[in-house]
Design a protein around this motif. Structure first.
Motif, PDB file in Angstrom:
ATOM      1  N   CYS A  19      -5.086   5.672  -0.266  1.00 57.45           N
ATOM      2  CA  CYS A  19      -4.164   4.553  -0.111  1.00 57.45           C
ATOM      3  C   CYS A  19      -4.506   3.475  -1.135  1.00 57.45           C
ATOM      4  O   CYS A  19      -5.680   3.161  -1.350  1.00 57.45           O
ATOM      5  CB  CYS A  19      -4.224   3.986   1.306  1.00 57.45           C
ATOM      6  N   THR A  20      -3.462   2.929  -1.765  1.00 58.53           N
ATOM      7  CA  THR A  20      -3.625   1.860  -2.744  1.00 58.53           C
ATOM      8  C   THR A  20      -3.837   0.527  -2.018  1.00 58.53           C
ATOM      9  O   THR A  20      -3.649   0.444  -0.800  1.00 58.53           O
ATOM     10  CB  THR A  20      -2.391   1.785  -3.668  1.00 58.53           C
ATOM     11  N   PRO A  21      -4.228  -0.516  -2.737  1.00 58.42           N
ATOM     12  CA  PRO A  21      -4.544  -1.796  -2.097  1.00 58.42           C
ATOM     13  C   PRO A  21      -3.407  -2.374  -1.249  1.00 58.42           C
ATOM     14  O   PRO A  21      -2.225  -2.225  -1.554  1.00 58.42           O
ATOM     15  CB  PRO A  21      -4.867  -2.703  -3.276  1.00 58.42           C
ATOM     16  N   GLY A  22      -3.840  -3.014  -0.164  1.00 56.38           N
ATOM     17  CA  GLY A  22      -2.923  -3.671   0.753  1.00 56.38           C
ATOM     18  C   GLY A  22      -3.569  -3.808   2.113  1.00 56.38           C
ATOM     19  O   GLY A  22      -4.716  -3.392   2.322  1.00 56.38           O
ATOM     20  N   ARG A  23      -2.826  -4.378   3.042  1.00 61.96           N
ATOM     21  CA  ARG A  23      -3.341  -4.596   4.393  1.00 61.96           C
ATOM     22  C   ARG A  23      -2.311  -4.082   5.393  1.00 61.96           C
ATOM     23  O   ARG A  23      -1.102  -4.322   5.240  1.00 61.96           O
ATOM     24  CB  ARG A  23      -3.602  -6.094   4.598  1.00 61.96           C
TER      25      ARG A  23
ATOM     26  N   PRO B 260       0.814  -1.213   0.000  1.00 60.42           N
ATOM     27  CA  PRO B 260       0.000   0.000   0.000  1.00 60.42           C
ATOM     28  C   PRO B 260       0.853   1.270   0.000  1.00 60.42           C
ATOM     29  O   PRO B 260       1.870   1.344   0.691  1.00 60.42           O
ATOM     30  CB  PRO B 260      -0.818  -0.121   1.284  1.00 60.42           C
ATOM     31  N   VAL B 261       0.425   2.247  -0.814  1.00 58.24           N
ATOM     32  CA  VAL B 261       1.106   3.541  -0.907  1.00 58.24           C
ATOM     33  C   VAL B 261       0.110   4.626  -0.528  1.00 58.24           C
ATOM     34  O   VAL B 261      -1.009   4.662  -1.041  1.00 58.24           O
ATOM     35  CB  VAL B 261       1.648   3.783  -2.334  1.00 58.24           C
ATOM     36  N   GLU B 262       0.530   5.519   0.383  1.00 56.70           N
ATOM     37  CA  GLU B 262      -0.323   6.605   0.863  1.00 56.70           C
ATOM     38  C   GLU B 262      -0.027   7.913   0.128  1.00 56.70           C
ATOM     39  O   GLU B 262       1.124   8.197  -0.200  1.00 56.70           O
ATOM     40  CB  GLU B 262      -0.079   6.860   2.347  1.00 56.70           C
ATOM     41  N   SER B 263      -1.083   8.702  -0.076  1.00 56.23           N
ATOM     42  CA  SER B 263      -0.979  10.052  -0.614  1.00 56.23           C
ATOM     43  C   SER B 263      -1.901  10.944   0.191  1.00 56.23           C
ATOM     44  O   SER B 263      -2.884  10.467   0.771  1.00 56.23           O
ATOM     45  CB  SER B 263      -1.397  10.085  -2.089  1.00 56.23           C
ATOM     46  N   VAL B 264      -1.613  12.257   0.231  1.00 55.29           N
ATOM     47  CA  VAL B 264      -2.411  13.156   1.058  1.00 55.29           C
ATOM     48  C   VAL B 264      -2.380  14.583   0.519  1.00 55.29           C
ATOM     49  O   VAL B 264      -1.430  14.975  -0.173  1.00 55.29           O
ATOM     50  CB  VAL B 264      -1.919  13.128   2.529  1.00 55.29           C
ATOM     51  N   SER B 265      -3.408  15.326   0.847  1.00 56.18           N
ATOM     52  CA  SER B 265      -3.433  16.777   0.703  1.00 56.18           C
ATOM     53  C   SER B 265      -3.986  17.315   2.013  1.00 56.18           C
ATOM     54  O   SER B 265      -5.162  17.080   2.338  1.00 56.18           O
ATOM     55  CB  SER B 265      -4.318  17.226  -0.462  1.00 56.18           C
TER      56      SER B 265
ATOM     57  N   GLY C 102      -6.923  -1.364  14.989  1.00 55.92           N
ATOM     58  CA  GLY C 102      -7.497  -2.320  14.058  1.00 55.92           C
ATOM     59  C   GLY C 102      -6.633  -2.504  12.835  1.00 55.92           C
ATOM     60  O   GLY C 102      -5.451  -2.142  12.818  1.00 55.92           O
ATOM     61  N   GLU C 103      -7.254  -3.070  11.808  1.00 55.88           N
ATOM     62  CA  GLU C 103      -6.534  -3.410  10.588  1.00 55.88           C
ATOM     63  C   GLU C 103      -7.332  -2.992   9.364  1.00 55.88           C
ATOM     64  O   GLU C 103      -8.537  -3.238   9.290  1.00 55.88           O
ATOM     65  CB  GLU C 103      -6.304  -4.919  10.573  1.00 55.88           C
ATOM     66  N   TRP C 104      -6.656  -2.366   8.423  1.00 55.87           N
ATOM     67  CA  TRP C 104      -7.239  -2.006   7.134  1.00 55.87           C
ATOM     68  C   TRP C 104      -6.927  -3.102   6.125  1.00 55.87           C
ATOM     69  O   TRP C 104      -5.809  -3.621   6.111  1.00 55.87           O
ATOM     70  CB  TRP C 104      -6.618  -0.717   6.613  1.00 55.87           C
ATOM     71  N   ASN C 105      -7.907  -3.435   5.280  1.00 57.93           N
ATOM     72  CA  ASN C 105      -7.697  -4.329   4.153  1.00 57.93           C
ATOM     73  C   ASN C 105      -8.315  -3.644   2.942  1.00 57.93           C
ATOM     74  O   ASN C 105      -9.532  -3.678   2.749  1.00 57.93           O
ATOM     75  CB  ASN C 105      -8.328  -5.700   4.402  1.00 57.93           C
ATOM     76  N   ILE C 106      -7.475  -2.989   2.163  1.00 60.90           N
ATOM     77  CA  ILE C 106      -7.950  -2.209   1.014  1.00 60.90           C
ATOM     78  C   ILE C 106      -7.886  -3.067  -0.237  1.00 60.90           C
ATOM     79  O   ILE C 106      -6.818  -3.547  -0.615  1.00 60.90           O
ATOM     80  CB  ILE C 106      -7.107  -0.922   0.848  1.00 60.90           C
ATOM     81  N   ARG C 107      -9.053  -3.266  -0.870  1.00 67.55           N
ATOM     82  CA  ARG C 107      -9.136  -4.051  -2.101  1.00 67.55           C
ATOM     83  C   ARG C 107      -9.044  -3.176  -3.344  1.00 67.55           C
ATOM     84  O   ARG C 107      -8.548  -3.615  -4.375  1.00 67.55           O
ATOM     85  CB  ARG C 107     -10.456  -4.834  -2.130  1.00 67.55           C
ATOM     86  N   GLU C 108      -9.586  -1.959  -3.253  1.00 61.89           N
ATOM     87  CA  GLU C 108      -9.598  -0.993  -4.357  1.00 61.89           C
ATOM     88  C   GLU C 108      -9.183   0.354  -3.765  1.00 61.89           C
ATOM     89  O   GLU C 108      -9.690   0.741  -2.707  1.00 61.89           O
ATOM     90  CB  GLU C 108     -11.016  -0.915  -4.935  1.00 61.89           C
ATOM     91  N   THR C 109      -8.262   1.057  -4.403  1.00 66.94           N
ATOM     92  CA  THR C 109      -7.723   2.305  -3.864  1.00 66.94           C
ATOM     93  C   THR C 109      -8.805   3.134  -3.190  1.00 66.94           C
ATOM     94  O   THR C 109      -9.856   3.407  -3.770  1.00 66.94           O
ATOM     95  CB  THR C 109      -7.031   3.126  -4.970  1.00 66.94           C
ATOM     96  N   VAL C 110      -8.539   3.506  -1.935  1.00 65.18           N
ATOM     97  CA  VAL C 110      -9.487   4.223  -1.083  1.00 65.18           C
ATOM     98  C   VAL C 110      -9.088   5.693  -0.996  1.00 65.18           C
ATOM     99  O   VAL C 110      -7.913   6.013  -0.865  1.00 65.18           O
ATOM    100  CB  VAL C 110      -9.497   3.602   0.344  1.00 65.18           C
ATOM    101  N   ARG C 111     -10.089   6.570  -1.042  1.00 64.41           N
ATOM    102  CA  ARG C 111      -9.876   7.996  -0.803  1.00 64.41           C
ATOM    103  C   ARG C 111     -10.899   8.438   0.221  1.00 64.41           C
ATOM    104  O   ARG C 111     -12.071   8.089   0.142  1.00 64.41           O
ATOM    105  CB  ARG C 111     -10.019   8.798  -2.088  1.00 64.41           C
TER     106      ARG C 111
END
Length: 130
Positions: A54-58, A34-39, A103-112
């Motif tokens: 954030c792009t997919p990942g856990r 997962p890769v994070e981006s921010v404004s 907790g834990e994040w499990n991102i399947r599709e890039t989240v904004r």
């Protein structure tokens, strides 16, 4: 007591189309890359708000000393609290993670998401934040 400040618009548009700055890989990742981006739209001593992606990942996450309100505008996945509660991430979902949450994040599709994070002491010392 500080001087009163004026209200202001910090962004006027669709948060899904806002250009973000890449922060880099979310470490440590439990799965994927997962890769994070921010404004960051506003930051002061007591709070900050902006748009995060954030792009997919856990990965694991926790709140310590602050609270976060998240309004998801795109993406898909789940957030699982340490108590086993599972929350679906999808456009329109709003989640509050209070101080002490883990907790834990499990991102399947890039989240904004649009987020607001405020220090726990702000509410405790000032009473009603509005």
């Amino acid at each position: 007591m500080s001087a009163a400040q004026s209200a202001r618009i910090v962004y006027d548009g669709d948060p899904a189309s806002l250009t973000l700055s890449v922060l880099g890989p979310r470490k440590p990742a439990l799965a994927g890359a997962p890769v994070e981006s921010v404004s960051v739209l506003h930051r002061d001593d007591d709070a900050r708000c902006g748009v995060w992606e954030c792009t997919p990942g856990r990965f694991a996450s926790a709140r310590s000393g602050d609270n976060e309100l998240m309004h998801f505008v795109s993406g898909a996945g789940t957030i699982t609290s340490s108590d086993g509660s599972v929350f679906e991430i999808h456009p329109g979902a709003v989640l509050i993670a209070p101080d002490g949450w883990a907790g834990e994040w499990n991102i399947r599709e890039t989240v904004r998401k649009v987020y607001t994070i405020w220090n726990t002491k702000t509410v405790g010392e000032a009473g009603n934040p509005s």
